[in-house]
Design a protein around this motif. Structure first.
Motif, short mmCIF file in Angstrom:
data_model
loop_
_atom_site.label_atom_id
_atom_site.label_comp_id
_atom_site.label_asym_id
_atom_site.label_seq_id
_atom_site.Cartn_x
_atom_site.Cartn_y
_atom_site.Cartn_z
N MET B 233 0.82 -1.22 0.00
CA MET B 233 0.00 0.00 0.00
C MET B 233 0.85 1.27 0.00
N GLU B 234 2.15 1.13 0.30
CA GLU B 234 3.05 2.29 0.27
C GLU B 234 3.03 2.96 -1.10
N ALA B 235 2.67 2.21 -2.11
CA ALA B 235 2.58 2.79 -3.46
C ALA B 235 1.51 3.88 -3.53
N GLU B 236 0.64 3.91 -2.56
CA GLU B 236 -0.48 4.86 -2.61
C GLU B 236 -0.21 6.15 -1.84
N ILE B 237 0.97 6.25 -1.25
CA ILE B 237 1.24 7.42 -0.39
C ILE B 237 1.07 8.73 -1.16
N ARG B 238 0.30 9.62 -0.54
CA ARG B 238 0.05 10.93 -1.14
C ARG B 238 0.18 11.99 -0.05
N ALA B 239 0.81 13.10 -0.41
CA ALA B 239 0.89 14.22 0.52
C ALA B 239 1.11 15.49 -0.27
N GLU B 240 0.60 16.59 0.24
CA GLU B 240 0.84 17.88 -0.41
C GLU B 240 2.03 18.55 0.28
N GLN B 241 2.97 19.06 -0.54
CA GLN B 241 4.07 19.86 0.00
C GLN B 241 3.84 21.29 -0.39
N PHE B 242 4.02 22.21 0.54
CA PHE B 242 3.78 23.62 0.26
C PHE B 242 4.94 24.44 0.83
N LEU B 243 5.72 25.04 -0.06
CA LEU B 243 6.82 25.94 0.32
C LEU B 243 7.81 25.31 1.30
N VAL B 244 8.14 24.04 1.08
CA VAL B 244 9.04 23.38 2.03
C VAL B 244 10.52 23.54 1.69
N GLU B 245 10.82 23.80 0.40
CA GLU B 245 12.23 23.73 -0.03
C GLU B 245 13.18 24.49 0.89
N ASP B 246 12.89 25.76 1.07
CA ASP B 246 13.81 26.57 1.88
C ASP B 246 13.26 26.81 3.29
N ALA B 247 12.30 26.00 3.68
CA ALA B 247 11.70 26.22 5.00
C ALA B 247 12.63 25.76 6.11
N GLU B 248 12.62 26.51 7.22
CA GLU B 248 13.32 26.05 8.43
C GLU B 248 12.37 25.15 9.22
N LEU B 249 11.12 25.56 9.19
CA LEU B 249 10.11 24.83 9.97
C LEU B 249 9.05 24.28 9.02
N VAL B 250 8.77 22.99 9.18
CA VAL B 250 7.71 22.37 8.38
C VAL B 250 6.51 22.08 9.29
N VAL B 251 5.40 22.69 8.95
CA VAL B 251 4.17 22.38 9.69
C VAL B 251 3.57 21.12 9.07
N VAL B 252 3.21 20.16 9.90
CA VAL B 252 2.56 18.95 9.40
C VAL B 252 1.13 18.95 9.93
N ALA B 253 0.18 18.95 9.04
CA ALA B 253 -1.23 18.98 9.44
C ALA B 253 -2.05 18.36 8.32
N TYR B 254 -3.16 17.72 8.67
CA TYR B 254 -3.96 17.05 7.62
C TYR B 254 -5.41 17.51 7.64
N GLY B 255 -6.10 17.17 6.60
CA GLY B 255 -7.54 17.44 6.51
C GLY B 255 -7.86 18.93 6.62
N SER B 256 -8.96 19.25 7.27
CA SER B 256 -9.39 20.64 7.41
C SER B 256 -8.32 21.48 8.09
N ILE B 257 -7.66 20.89 9.09
CA ILE B 257 -6.64 21.63 9.84
C ILE B 257 -5.45 21.90 8.93
N GLY B 258 -5.14 20.95 8.06
CA GLY B 258 -4.05 21.14 7.11
C GLY B 258 -4.32 22.33 6.21
N ARG B 259 -5.56 22.45 5.84
CA ARG B 259 -5.94 23.53 4.95
C ARG B 259 -5.89 24.88 5.67
N ILE B 260 -6.36 24.91 6.91
CA ILE B 260 -6.32 26.16 7.68
C ILE B 260 -4.86 26.54 7.95
#
Ligand SMILES: Cc1ncc(C[n+]2csc(CCOP(=O)(O)OP(=O)(O)O)c2C)c(N)n1
Ligand code: SF4
Lengths: 252, 353
Positions: B233-260
């Motif tokens: 099932m690892e073949a199904e892994i999906r995630a959105e990355q947003f402005l991570v390249e030069d980020a110092e801090l990566v916020v990890v959040a999913y669903g509605s909270i991810g969007r907010i």
């Protein structure tokens, strides 16, 4: 000892010794189901729902497409099967612990909805597989491992008569209680089971056959004494007969 | 099919299931997902399908099991207390390798909790939930469009892996209205099911669908097979990355909270803060490798959830250290706004920011 086959049996019945205890009547009930499906010519379109209890291995003895249901949920599983395959003949095979205790809600609503399925309910007044605990159908005074002094009406309530309850529900079209303790009763049981499937084939709605059966092991009796108990103790409290027959009341 | 329509999250889920060729639906009323059965009770019979209002979630999930055994596309939907009741059947479905879609519009708990949004069911969804050693695929939409897309995908994945698939939304997503572009599914039927499903044993030995394996070594064999499947099932892994390249801090959040949280990240970026976001879309399997790679680049992490901290365990397992991983939990009872996440993100970035 040489085995001699004394009678024929329907092809859907697998030629294999069962795991049931000597004198257990699950085997007879299996055979009657096999005969009914064969007589009606519907083996190829039947889907069985096996339940939890000594009979969970139904699929080892009947060569049918079968799905195993969680304890008590067979009527819900059968509902899903029938809705997915309206043309299939669908039946559940359930013990008294399964159907009248943990699965009480599922059986009542399946019957009340008038699901076009057949339920074979094997009532041996005890939890067989788990070692002989009290069931909802255990008779007053009957000793089990969890009512060692005998079932007490004041403490544990009255044994539940399922056929009477099922017959009262709107979606039930046929409901009969039978026993397999005598040749005559076996023939009656065969007729009832066949009729129950026929009602399903006719699209009539929910059909239910309660089979009074022995559990010599957990009754701590010989098979012969157990068989006698059906007549002397069970049938007086669980009377045999037809509790609902929509065709009869329709005058059809 | 490409015209945009304005839909609630719940409606999008129901419409996606119809478009995906769902044949049977079983449900029991519970807020905040009632729009789904209400819509389907009218539309599914018109499409030639079967709608059953079950007597309980216990029954609904077992009806799903029965329909799944027949190889048809089937679904049930509920919310947290109802999902707890479904766990029995979900465990049996996993053990019997049956495909089915279960939607959970997560509300506050434990117990009766409240009817507001929450992410309190993360553990239950990703850890099996019922008894035994099993997993379900878990898809977590963040937008109404995604609710549509992932519900549709859930049917394909359920049949591909012969396993229950959970779509985990929440009360925000269910009640929120957004434009959606409906589309045709990749497939609406699963012909390969014909090789295992129950149909009546026509001229062949009976098929047995079961989760009981008593013979010596049989359960070990089954569970080994299941383990391989969960791995695949690892073949199904999906995630959105947003402005991570030069980020110092990566916020990890999913669903509605991810969007907010994404809105907060965008705002803080505009103010010059080097913050990015990873929004896991599959919660099981979890995008561990992606997070690990970001950790290897020296980034720090802040997990934001609408609970006391559940997914943060998976984040910490992924990056294999707890030192650089902060957590902020938003408590139930109200709807967070992007402003609510500003202070925790700034704190995680370091006081001097
Ligand atoms: C949820 C759950 N609870 C309990 C059990 C244990 N259990 C297995 S068989 C059984 C009793 C079955 O009795 P009955 O339905 O009367 O059938 P019989 O064995 O007498 O044929 C029980 C309680 C189980 N398998 N699942
Ligand atoms: S325990 Fe009772 S019901 Fe079970 S097989 Fe033995 S006799 Fe039959």
């Amino acid at each position: 000892m040489q085995e001699i086959r004394v009678t024929n049996y329907p092809e859907v019945l697998v030629d294999r010794p069962t795991h049931y205890c000597p004198g257990c009547q699950h085997g007879i009930a299996h055979r009657l189901v096999a005969e009914a499906l064969t007589d009606l010519g519907v083996v190829d379109k039947t889907i069985a729902v096996s339940s939890i209890g000594c009979s969970v291995f139904l699929y080892n003895y009947l060569n049918l497409d079968t799905v195993e249901a969680p304890h008590g949920r067979a009527p819900a599983v059968a509902t899903g099967v029938k809705r997915a395959r309206p043309d299939a003949v669908v039946f559940t095979y359930q013990g008294d612990g399964d159907l009248a205790s943990i699965g009480m809600a599922e059986i009542m609503h399946c019957a009340n909805r008038g699901e076009r399925v057949t339920v074979i309910f094997v009532n041996n007044t005890v939890y067989g597989m788990t070692g002989g605990q009290m069931a909802p159908t255990t008779l007053v005074g009957q000793k089990t491992t969890t009512c060692p002094g005998g079932r007490c009406l004041e403490r544990e309530g009255a044994p539940i008569r399922m056929s009477e309850i099922i017959a009262s529900l709107g979606g039930t079209t046929y409901c009969e209680r039978v026993a397999v303790n005598t040749v005559k009763n076996v023939l009656g049981a065969k007729k009832a089971i066949r009729k129950a499937f026929q009602y399903q084939l006719d699209g009539k709605g929910f059909s239910f056959v309660e089979v009074l059966a022995t559990c010599p092991t957990n009754w701590r009796m010989t098979p012969v004494a157990a068989n006698e108990r059906v007549a002397t103790e069970m049938i007086p409290y669980f009377p045999l007969g037809t509790f609902k027959d929509i065709a009869a009341t329709e005058g059809a | 099919m490409s015209e945009r329509v304005f839909l609630k999250g719940n409606e999008a889920i129901a419409r996606a299931a119809l478009a995906a060729g769902m044949r049977c639906y079983f449900g029991y009323p519970i807020t905040p997902q009632n729009d789904i059965p209400e819509l389907l009770s009218a539309e599914l019979p018109k499409a030639g399908g079967e709608f059953v209002q079950a007597e309980s979630e216990v029954a609904a999930a077992n009806m799903l099991l029965g329909a799944a055994a027949c190889g048809v596309r089937a679904m049930t939907t509920s919310s947290s207390p109802g999902i707890s009741l479904m766990q029995e059947a979900i465990s049996y479905m996993a053990g019997s390798e049956l495909p089915g879609v279960i939607v959970n519009m997560n509300r506050g708990g434990p117990g009766l909790g409240d009817i507001g949004p929450s992410q309190g069911d993360y553990y239950q969804s990703t850890r099996g939930g019922g008894h035994g050693d099993y997993r379900t695929l878990v898809l977590a939409p963040g937008t109404v469009q995604e609710a549509y897309d992932l519900t549709m995908l859930a049917f394909d994945l359920a049949f591909h892996y012969r396993n229950p698939v959970i779509v985990l939304g929440d009360a925000i997503l269910g009640q929120m209205k957004e434009p959606v572009t409906p589309h045709a599914p990749a497939r609406t039927a699963d012909p390969e099911a014909a090789s295992w499903c129950l149909e009546g044993a026509v001229g062949r030995p009976g098929r047995i669908i079961k989760s009981l394996f008593l013979e010596d070594g049989a359960l070990a064999g089954q569970n080994t097979r299941l383990a391989a499947k969960y791995q695949a099932m690892e073949a199904e892994i999906r995630a959105e990355q947003f402005l991570v390249e030069d980020a110092e801090l990566v916020v990890v959040a999913y669903g509605s909270i991810g969007r907010i949280a994404k809105s907060t990240v965008r705002k803080l970026r505009n103010a010059g803060h080097r913050v990015g976001l990873v929004r896991p879309i599959t919660l099981f399997p979890f995008p561990s490798a992606m997070l690990r790679a970001l950790a290897d680049q020296g980034k720090r992490f802040l997990t934001i959830e609408h609970n006391l901290g559940q997914m943060v365990d998976d984040v910490r397992l992924a990056i294999r250290t707890v030192a650089d991983s902060a957590f902020h939990g938003h408590l139930p009872g109200n709807l967070p706004t992007p402003n609510d996440f500003e202070a925790p993100i700034l704190a995680a970035l370091g006081a001097d920011h």
